[in-house]
Design a protein around this motif. Structure first.
Motif, PDB file in Angstrom:
ATOM      1  N   THR A  94      14.661  16.834 -23.771  1.00  0.00           N
ATOM      2  CA  THR A  94      13.861  15.921 -24.607  1.00  0.00           C
ATOM      3  C   THR A  94      12.551  16.586 -25.010  1.00  0.00           C
ATOM      4  OG1 THR A  94      14.837  14.040 -23.466  1.00  0.00           O
ATOM      5  CG2 THR A  94      12.795  13.629 -24.694  1.00  0.00           C
ATOM      6  N   GLN A 122      18.345  11.431 -27.272  1.00  0.00           N
ATOM      7  CA  GLN A 122      17.681  11.739 -25.990  1.00  0.00           C
ATOM      8  C   GLN A 122      17.178  10.477 -25.306  1.00  0.00           C
ATOM      9  OE1 GLN A 122      19.218  14.893 -25.702  1.00  0.00           O
ATOM     10  NE2 GLN A 122      17.729  14.639 -24.075  1.00  0.00           N
ATOM     11  N   ARG A 123      16.733   9.512 -26.079  1.00  0.00           N
ATOM     12  CA  ARG A 123      16.321   8.247 -25.464  1.00  0.00           C
ATOM     13  C   ARG A 123      17.509   7.637 -24.719  1.00  0.00           C
ATOM     14  NH1 ARG A 123      15.534   4.327 -29.725  1.00  0.00           N
ATOM     15  NH2 ARG A 123      17.596   3.616 -29.122  1.00  0.00           N
TER      16      ARG A 123
END
Ligand SMILES: [Fe+2]
Ligand SMILES: [Fe+2]
Length: 180
Positions: A106, A135-136
């Motif tokens: 991230t 990525q979240r």
């Protein structure tokens, strides 16, 4: 830019950063295959299946970056890949390592986005948005899995298997999760 024949849409700095990221995504894919095989050795098939799916996703991420480099007229240069870690003391250690890698990735995705923003490269910015959202999701799902493993404890990993078996078909492991 250096030659009149070069109509590249990607700057050298961005091409370098994305080439490094291609290597990281392939490394993540190998690392997740390695974790999946470790879970198979522990007779925990749902955890193994989860990491095999993650490995496929990481390869897909690498190929998205490859496609971006070639679409924009950049030169693909994949560097040497680090060997994945093969041994883990526990399920919690394996998943905690995976979470640490996702957080590291991230940071790298954010740094690549910073280059695109500095260069006012909206083509790259639009492309990278997908990875920002991904990525979240990845950090969130890996963090939840780590918490479930901690709560179950070393003697309760069959609860984790049950948890994964119940939620496997549901959404939540990423915007583009391939079928298992
Ligand atoms: Fe990835
Ligand atoms: Fe990932």
């Amino acid at each position: 830019m250096s030659s009149p024949l070069n109509h590249s849409l990607i700057s050298p700095a961005l091409a370098d950063a994305i080439n490094l990221q291609v290597g990281r995504e392939f490394e993540a894919s190998l690392q997740y295959v390695s974790i999946a095989a470790w879970f198979e050795g522990e007779s925990l098939p749902e955890l193994a299946a989860f990491f095999y799916r993650q490995a496929d996703e990481e390869r897909m991420h690498a190929m998205k970056f490859v496609r971006y480099v070639t679409d924009t007229g950049g030169k693909l240069r994949i560097g040497a890949l680090a060997a994945p870690q093969a041994d883990f003391a526990s399920a919690e250690e394996a998943v905690t390592a995976a979470l640490a890698w996702e957080i590291d990735v991230t940071r790298h995705i954010n740094a690549i986005m910073d280059i695109a923003l500095q260069e006012r490269d909206h083509i790259a910015g639009q492309f990278l948005q997908w990875f920002v959202a991904e990525q979240r999701e990845e950090v969130s799902s890996m963090s939840t899995l780590r918490d479930v493993i901690r709560r179950a404890g070393p003697q309760g990993l069959l609860f984790v298997e049950d948890y994964l078996a119940r939620r496997a078909p549901a959404a939540g492991s990423g915007p583009a999760e391939p079928a298992a």
